[in-house]
Scaffold this active site. Structure first.
Site, mmCIF file in Angstrom:
data_model
loop_
_atom_site.group_PDB
_atom_site.id
_atom_site.type_symbol
_atom_site.label_atom_id
_atom_site.label_comp_id
_atom_site.label_asym_id
_atom_site.label_seq_id
_atom_site.Cartn_x
_atom_site.Cartn_y
_atom_site.Cartn_z
ATOM 1 C CG ASN A 117 62.051 -34.860 -61.591
ATOM 2 O OD1 ASN A 117 63.264 -34.836 -61.833
ATOM 3 N ND2 ASN A 117 61.466 -33.983 -60.780
ATOM 4 C CG PHE A 121 71.100 -31.119 -61.990
ATOM 5 C CD1 PHE A 121 69.816 -30.629 -61.838
ATOM 6 C CD2 PHE A 121 72.005 -30.924 -60.950
ATOM 7 C CE1 PHE A 121 69.431 -29.954 -60.679
ATOM 8 C CE2 PHE A 121 71.640 -30.257 -59.793
ATOM 9 C CZ PHE A 121 70.354 -29.780 -59.656
ATOM 10 C CB SER A 186 67.950 -31.106 -57.364
ATOM 11 O OG SER A 186 67.720 -32.366 -57.963
ATOM 12 C CG ASN A 188 66.145 -36.213 -58.682
ATOM 13 O OD1 ASN A 188 65.780 -37.122 -57.934
ATOM 14 N ND2 ASN A 188 65.303 -35.356 -59.226
ATOM 15 C CB THR A 189 72.723 -33.967 -57.853
ATOM 16 O OG1 THR A 189 72.260 -33.678 -59.172
ATOM 17 C CG2 THR A 189 74.248 -33.947 -57.836
ATOM 18 C CE LYS A 224 63.060 -24.910 -57.303
ATOM 19 N NZ LYS A 224 62.782 -25.146 -58.721
ATOM 20 C CG ASN A 253 63.922 -28.465 -56.158
ATOM 21 O OD1 ASN A 253 63.308 -29.232 -56.911
ATOM 22 N ND2 ASN A 253 65.110 -27.998 -56.455
HETATM 23 C C1 LIG Z 1 60.758 -33.193 -64.512
HETATM 24 C C2 LIG Z 1 61.148 -32.102 -63.559
HETATM 25 C C3 LIG Z 1 62.434 -31.553 -63.641
HETATM 26 C C4 LIG Z 1 62.820 -30.543 -62.757
HETATM 27 N N1 LIG Z 1 64.080 -30.001 -62.875
HETATM 28 C C5 LIG Z 1 64.451 -29.006 -62.021
HETATM 29 C C6 LIG Z 1 65.736 -28.392 -62.135
HETATM 30 O O1 LIG Z 1 66.525 -28.714 -63.017
HETATM 31 N N2 LIG Z 1 66.056 -27.427 -61.227
HETATM 32 C C7 LIG Z 1 65.193 -27.018 -60.247
HETATM 33 O O2 LIG Z 1 65.521 -26.160 -59.433
HETATM 34 N N3 LIG Z 1 63.960 -27.570 -60.140
HETATM 35 C C8 LIG Z 1 63.583 -28.529 -61.005
HETATM 36 N N4 LIG Z 1 62.326 -29.071 -60.892
HETATM 37 C C9 LIG Z 1 61.423 -28.585 -59.807
HETATM 38 C C10 LIG Z 1 60.472 -27.495 -60.290
HETATM 39 O O3 LIG Z 1 61.151 -26.354 -60.758
HETATM 40 C C11 LIG Z 1 59.536 -27.077 -59.130
HETATM 41 O O4 LIG Z 1 60.291 -26.496 -58.094
HETATM 42 C C12 LIG Z 1 58.761 -28.251 -58.549
HETATM 43 O O5 LIG Z 1 58.378 -29.147 -59.564
HETATM 44 C C13 LIG Z 1 57.507 -27.795 -57.799
HETATM 45 O O6 LIG Z 1 56.629 -27.088 -58.641
HETATM 46 P P1 LIG Z 1 55.361 -27.767 -59.358
HETATM 47 O O7 LIG Z 1 54.566 -28.470 -58.293
HETATM 48 O O8 LIG Z 1 54.659 -26.643 -60.033
HETATM 49 O O9 LIG Z 1 55.911 -28.741 -60.349
HETATM 50 C C14 LIG Z 1 61.914 -30.077 -61.769
HETATM 51 C C15 LIG Z 1 60.628 -30.626 -61.702
HETATM 52 C C16 LIG Z 1 60.232 -31.611 -62.583
HETATM 53 C C17 LIG Z 1 58.842 -32.180 -62.483
#
Ligand SMILES: Cc1cc2nc3c(=O)[nH]c(=O)nc-3n(C[C@H](O)[C@H](O)[C@H](O)COP(=O)(O)O)c2cc1C
Length: 368
Positions: A117, A121, A186, A188-189, A224, A253
């Site tokens: 992804n 934000f 993240s 993505n920023t 995080k 993350n």
């Molecule tokens: C679509 C998407 C959006 C996410 N948005 C955020 C976010 O806004 N802030 C954040 O700290 N992590 C964000 N994450 C990361 C998740 O909180 C998590 O740390 C990461 O996906 C690893 O866990 P998982 O393998 O269970 O998905 C996002 C993940 C995905 C897939």
């Protein structure tokens, strides 16, 4: 029931664009969240058994939480407890409302149970989210589990002003929430991850602690981290824990790295820019947890996240040092029974292990 989801509903959902399905599901969960009866019905099918954990002075009914990014604007808050989650991390919220990156920006690598992804934000901004939270309280629909907020930096705010940006969000959201997570990880920023540097992080935490100076209630603030940090960089972050009163670490993350894959569809997804989550992240995230646990000699609470799908995956994170765990991609692939299945499996493992308490299990395979 998760078999049913994987073999009937999921293939149907996966025929459609990931973000459209996400938005439609959030709309339904928002509606369900507003109706107590709907939540009671959900709870009767999906609710998890009790496995209470005490941490940060809070009581978690079970250790499985919703990871940040799923419910950025607190749209479905009551529904998460009804789905069995032991806590919810909302957000990321930023000080300024922002649309995020252009779509499409979420991609599934189905054969590898992964997601890439680059949302960036997208959220309504801290003030609008604070109003939403007040609305849930007014409706008497606040969940009976800890609720936290993931804080991001607004895209328009330059890095030098990051501390002020985080502090503004913290000031308006703090009265509503049980804990906060500073997200400097993240991908993505643009340049956000530079804020994991010790000096920049020190400034952010100093600004946040200033906001709550003199307050009787000190809200726990965690950080995080990215799975792509070296162990040395993680150790630098640990040096801030005491001086800046960091309550814990969320690890991890999404990653900017990519595994090799034989699957053509997965290869296409992996070539997209963004953060990778799910199965391929699992072992690196566990490594980071184990390292942090050892370095802090078990004194620092860790929330483990990254590629958790089953009780076995959760157990691995917990025995590596995580006191709580979270899921995002696992919920997408396993469906809404994931909490119940994980908590039941953890209870079985606790009994089999012969350990008497949760604290004996946390980190038991990460000797220091
Ligand atoms: C679509 C998407 C959006 C996410 N948005 C955020 C976010 O806004 N802030 C954040 O700290 N992590 C964000 N994450 C990361 C998740 O909180 C998590 O740390 C990461 O996906 C690893 O866990 P998982 O393998 O269970 O998905 C996002 C993940 C995905 C897939």
């Amino acid at each position: 029931m998760s078999w049913l989801y994987r073999n009937t509903l999921r293939p149907l959902l996966f025929t459609q664009d990931a973000e459209s399905i996400h938005n439609r599901t959030m709309g339904m969960l928002n509606w369900a969240g507003r109706h107590k009866m709907m939540c009671d019905v959900m709870r009767s099918f999906l609710g998890a058994p009790e496995l209470p954990v005490e941490l940060f002075g809070l009581r978690f009914p079970n250790p499985v939480g919703l990871a940040a990014g799923m419910d950025k604007n607190a749209e479905a808050l009551p529904a998460w407890a009804a789905m069995g989650f032991g806590f919810t991390e909302l957000g990321a919220a930023t000080w300024h409302a922002q649309p995020g990156n252009p779509q499409p920006r979420v991609f599934r690598a189905i054969a590898e149970e992964a997601i890439v992804n680059r949302m960036g934000f997208n959220n309504r901004g801290a003030e609008a989210i604070a109003e939403k939270l007040a609305g849930w309280k007014k409706l008497n629909r606040w969940p009976k589990h800890p609720v936290g907020m993931n804080l991001g930096k607004s895209k328009i705010t330059p890095l030098e002003k990051a501390a002020e940006d985080y502090a503004n969000s913290f000031r308006v959201l703090r009265p509503h929430l049980d804990f906060f997570v500073v997200n400097v990880s993240s991908p993505n920023t643009p340049n956000l991850r530079q804020l994991q540097d010790k000096k920049a992080l020190d400034e952010i935490f100093s600004a946040l602690q200033e906001v709550q100076r003199g307050n009787a209630r000190q809200t726990p603030i965690l950080v995080k981290v990215a799975p792509d940090l070296t162990f040395e960089a993680l150790d630098e972050i640990l040096e801030l824990v005491q001086p800046r009163n960091i309550a814990g670490i969320v690890a991890t993350n999404t990653t900017i790295s990519r595994p090799s894959s034989q699957d053509a569809a997965a290869q296409r997804v992996y070539s997209e820019t963004g953060g990778l989550s799910g199965r391929p992240l699992q072992s690196r995230s566990t490594e980071v947890i184990r390292h942090l646990y050892r370095q802090a000699k078990g004194t620092l609470p860790i929330i483990g996240v990254g590629g958790i799908f089953t009780a076995a995956d959760a157990w691995e994170k917990i025995t590596a040092g995580a006191s709580l765990i979270q899921v995002y991609t696992g919920l997408v692939y396993e469906g809404p029974t994931i909490c119940r299945n994980i908590v039941s499996g953890l209870l079985d493992r606790l009994e089999e292990s012969g350990k008497l308490s949760w604290s004996e299990v946390v980190g038991c395979k990460a000797k220091y």
